[in-house]
Design an enzyme around this catalytic site. Sequence first.
Site, PDB file in Angstrom:
ATOM      1  CG  HIS A  93      77.928  50.522 -20.328  1.00  0.00           C
ATOM      2  ND1 HIS A  93      78.888  49.799 -20.974  1.00  0.00           N
ATOM      3  CD2 HIS A  93      78.380  50.703 -19.062  1.00  0.00           C
ATOM      4  CE1 HIS A  93      79.899  49.570 -20.149  1.00  0.00           C
ATOM      5  NE2 HIS A  93      79.614  50.095 -18.977  1.00  0.00           N
ATOM      6  CD  GLU A 131      80.443  53.800 -19.297  1.00  0.00           C
ATOM      7  OE1 GLU A 131      80.803  54.340 -18.247  1.00  0.00           O
ATOM      8  OE2 GLU A 131      81.138  52.934 -19.868  1.00  0.00           O
ATOM      9  CG  ASP A 142      79.223  50.830 -24.771  1.00  0.00           C
ATOM     10  OD1 ASP A 142      78.483  50.828 -23.759  1.00  0.00           O
ATOM     11  OD2 ASP A 142      80.160  51.653 -24.904  1.00  0.00           O
TER      12      ASP A 142
HETATM   13  C1  LIG Z   1      83.244  52.404 -14.376  1.00  0.00           C
HETATM   14  C2  LIG Z   1      82.659  52.029 -15.733  1.00  0.00           C
HETATM   15  N1  LIG Z   1      82.330  50.659 -15.750  1.00  0.00           N
HETATM   16  C3  LIG Z   1      83.656  52.331 -16.834  1.00  0.00           C
HETATM   17  O1  LIG Z   1      84.404  51.462 -17.220  1.00  0.00           O
HETATM   18  N2  LIG Z   1      83.655  53.554 -17.335  1.00  0.00           N
HETATM   19  C4  LIG Z   1      84.567  54.016 -18.337  1.00  0.00           C
HETATM   20  C5  LIG Z   1      83.931  55.247 -18.931  1.00  0.00           C
HETATM   21  C6  LIG Z   1      84.740  55.992 -19.899  1.00  0.00           C
HETATM   22  C7  LIG Z   1      85.153  57.259 -19.751  1.00  0.00           C
HETATM   23  N3  LIG Z   1      85.784  57.581 -20.885  1.00  0.00           N
HETATM   24  C8  LIG Z   1      85.774  56.537 -21.649  1.00  0.00           C
HETATM   25  N4  LIG Z   1      85.106  55.566 -21.051  1.00  0.00           N
HETATM   26  C9  LIG Z   1      85.906  54.360 -17.717  1.00  0.00           C
HETATM   27  O2  LIG Z   1      85.973  54.670 -16.518  1.00  0.00           O
HETATM   28  O3  LIG Z   1      86.922  54.298 -18.449  1.00  0.00           O
HETATM   29 ZN   LIG Z   2      84.037  50.243 -18.871  1.00  0.00          ZN
HETATM   30 ZN   LIG Z   3      80.957  50.187 -17.405  1.00  0.00          ZN
END
Ligand SMILES: C[C@H](N)C(=O)N[C@@H](Cc1c[nH]cn1)C(=O)O
Ligand SMILES: [Zn+2]
Ligand SMILES: [Zn+2]
Length: 478
Positions: A98, A166, A100
């Site tokens: 991603h 994401e 963003d």
């Molecule tokens: C693990 C990944 N790099 C990440 O940071 N994912 C976010 C995805 C997310 C879920 N809801 C909002 N953003 C996270 O785990 O917070």
């Molecule tokens: Zn993240």
């Molecule tokens: Zn991430």
Amino acid sequence: MAPQLDGYFKQVDTSAGKFIERLRQAVAIPSISAEPQRRPDVVRMSKFLEEQLKSIGATVQAHPLGPQPGHPELELPPVLVARYGNDKNKRTVLVYGHYDVQPAEKSDGWNSEPFELTIDEKDRMFGRGSTDDKGPVLGWINAIQAHQEANIDFPVNLMMCFEGMEEYGSEGLEDFIHKEAKQGGVLHGADVVCISDNYWLGTEKPCLTYGLRGCNYYGVTISGPGQDLHSGVFGGSAQEPMTDLVRVLGSLVDTHGQIQIPGVMDMVAPVTDEEKDLYPGIAYSMDNLFESLGSKTSIHEDKDRTLMARWRFPSLSVHGIEGAFAGAGAKTVIPAKVTGKFSIRTVPNIESDKLDQIVFKHVKDIFAKLGSKNTLDVQLIHAGPWWVASPKHWNFEAAGKAVERVFGIKPDFTREGGSIPITITFEQATGKNVLLLPMGSSTDAAHSINEKLDRRNYIEGIKLLGAYLHYVAEEKMD
Ligand SMILES: C[C@H](N)C(=O)N[C@@H](Cc1c[nH]cn1)C(=O)O
Ligand SMILES: [Zn+2]
Ligand SMILES: [Zn+2]
């Protein structure tokens, strides 16, 4: 095995300066998906990525995803689908990342400007998105470029899918993937899937990841007065939304991390003896945790329980209050409308819809007990599912060999406490094995202030991604 790798590794070292410059340019674009006013920057980031992909000879399509659900005035950023190579005699690997990032302001406590890549004397490269997920996304592009520069045949066909939402729950992507992974779609034909968007457990030992927690994110809004009020004039005579909200938020989780919402823990699958035996073998210590926390304020005293809390049990975090006074100084306002934000990280076998109902009921019950004349509204903001797969697959074997070749050590097999909502969609839509192959380390502070990616993790990580593709090309299929 994989004889061309030495030449590839040498080229990555030679091109390191150029690859760091590419990361510097990417970090400079504040592509924050959660802030509507930053949407043009998210789109600018997609254009930057498109240019970089085209510059190494990949074919790229930017697919629009339409308006953002709940925000008809706001277009979702495009999903980029790029292809490099189209040789029927080679395997096809689908990679996802991603472009963003999470919000960041210098005033949050950063030591440097968050959108200026700043490299310190320990070769730590600070900047929002450096580890999550711009470094890994550029890693794939750099891997292709290093092959070209070293004149080494690229071992697979690479299909790349990069999204820009994401960090806001991958809005709009699920339907796109289901549609495009079908025969005739732009994501059809992958043999395996690889995602580089999580982190090592510590700072020295790489890992391969086969599970993620899900994330259900909620907002609780309490309103009362028609506008913000002077607390000297109206304090004691008006019912205050903030007073109600802190009580509601305070009822969700205790100091020991135990979720207080009835019924949540009942949905969690029991831990088996076989599972318990996995934890002692994992290279992780309480000191690793303390280093990442920057303090010793852990909930648990031992490593196994700490890892289980991160991978195996749900957790509830309170993130913030929209509409509340949060500045320096001593403003004496009574906020008229406040929205508390919290999320629950979910694990097997928590059912997302059932969880929402339990959460809504609890919040409403607690509010009702307050006997307040204010008004309450509770909403699900977004939800992403948990995912657990089997690492007993040639995709993981290829990655294991790549780790050994680059780092001279066998990886740990881990689960991740964070969420990548689209992972399970890739698994279901393609029917193929999905591997998480992290680049960054436990001290990278993703989502936090002073996010960084170590130069070593970036450069060796580029070698790792390339080596993985060579071993995928050599692996026998199950
Ligand atoms: C693990 C990944 N790099 C990440 O940071 N994912 C976010 C995805 C997310 C879920 N809801 C909002 N953003 C996270 O785990 O917070
Ligand atoms: Zn993240
Ligand atoms: Zn991430």
